[in-house]
Write an enzyme that holds these catalytic residues in place. Structure first.
Site, PDB file in Angstrom:
ATOM      1  N   ASP A   1       0.874  -1.158   0.000  1.00  0.00           N
ATOM      2  CA  ASP A   1       0.000   0.000   0.000  1.00  0.00           C
ATOM      3  C   ASP A   1       0.916   1.215   0.000  1.00  0.00           C
ATOM      4  OD1 ASP A   1      -2.302   1.696   0.460  1.00  0.00           O
ATOM      5  OD2 ASP A   1      -1.666   1.794   2.557  1.00  0.00           O
TER       6      ASP A   1
ATOM      7  N   ASP B   1      -0.238   5.090   0.876  1.00  0.00           N
ATOM      8  CA  ASP B   1      -0.533   6.077   1.916  1.00  0.00           C
ATOM      9  C   ASP B   1      -0.400   5.473   3.303  1.00  0.00           C
ATOM     10  OD1 ASP B   1      -1.089   7.908  -0.078  1.00  0.00           O
ATOM     11  OD2 ASP B   1      -3.237   7.527  -0.051  1.00  0.00           O
TER      12      ASP B   1
END
Length: 252
Positions: A46, A48
């Site tokens: 991922d 963020d």
């Protein structure tokens, strides 16, 4: 590897197909998860609050003057209480970023890398393990992040903002798998089918990352920037610094 990357880039639009059925299986132990990580065919991150320290959409909202309202929406989305597409639509409806604002954000307030991520990605590459970024964030911002850690743009899966000819906000590409709940799992299913990966690892801080396993074979929860209670409680393997993964790789 170059051929794989090119194929990956060419086929991103084909990710509208449903991912393979998630068959019930025995929960792997922590030792088994660590073994999968050490022998992974591919590692997906991922972006963020994982690869970078901030939430990209929150930074864009601050830059556009609606930071507080959008940050609350982000917290609800990452906690899993609303669907991702509904939260993304609502947040972007408030922000309505122009093309110029997005470019200024990248140039004036570039995303800050999480400590240890550059070294971890480099070590994975040294071992011949391809690394992918799968994000509910925005393609232009995530590609900038990918460049900082030597991940090719073809290995980036994120959402695309749309703009009118005058640069005003015109929505986002809702056909991207990352624009909806379960989208990260669809991307991983595609990667497994396209490249015949047998062991894929997903690393992230949020509920949308955790739900991508399966089809990912191992999920590693990351709390180095922000701790999501739901993820910390449910993840069998939870870390707070990427050094922990570097040490695992050294044990091989």
């Amino acid at each position: 590897m170059a051929q794989h990357r090119a194929q990956c880039n060419d086929r991103q639009k084909e990710l509208l197909f449903s991912c393979s059925k998630k068959l019930p299986r025995r929960m792997a132990s922590l030792l088994e998860l660590k073994e999968i990580f050490r022998n992974a065919d591919a590692v997906c991150f991922d972006v963020d609050s994982t690869v970078i320290r901030e939430e990209g959409i929150d930074e864009l909202a601050k830059f556009c003057g609606v930071g507080d309202a959008v940050a609350e929406m982000t917290r609800r989305a990452m906690g899993g209480s609303v669907t991702f597409k509904a939260a993304l639509t609502a947040r972007l409806g408030l922000i309505r970023p122009s093309w110029e604002q997005v470019q200024k954000l990248i140039s004036e307030h570039p995303p800050q890398l999480t400590p240890g991520i550059r070294e971890l990605v480099s070590r994975l590459h040294q071992r011949g393990i391809p690394v992918f970024l799968i994000s509910g964030g925005f393609q232009s911002i995530v590609e900038h992040v990918a460049l900082q850690v030597n991940i090719p743009a073809a290995n980036v899966f994120a959402n695309r903002l749309k703009f009118y000819f005058n640069g005003e906000y015109a929505g986002f590409d809702e056909t991207r798998p990352t624009a909806e709940s379960g989208g990260k799992g669809k991307v991983i299913s595609h990667l497994k089918e396209q490249f015949h990966f047998k062991k894929v690892v997903m690393i992230g801080d949020g509920a949308t990352d955790m739900e991508a396993c399966p089809p990912a074979d191992c999920f590693i929860g990351f709390g180095g920037n922000v701790i999501r209670k739901q993820v910390k409680e449910k993840a069998k393997w939870y870390i707070t610094h990427f050094d922990e993964l570097l040490k695992e790789l050294e044990e091989r």
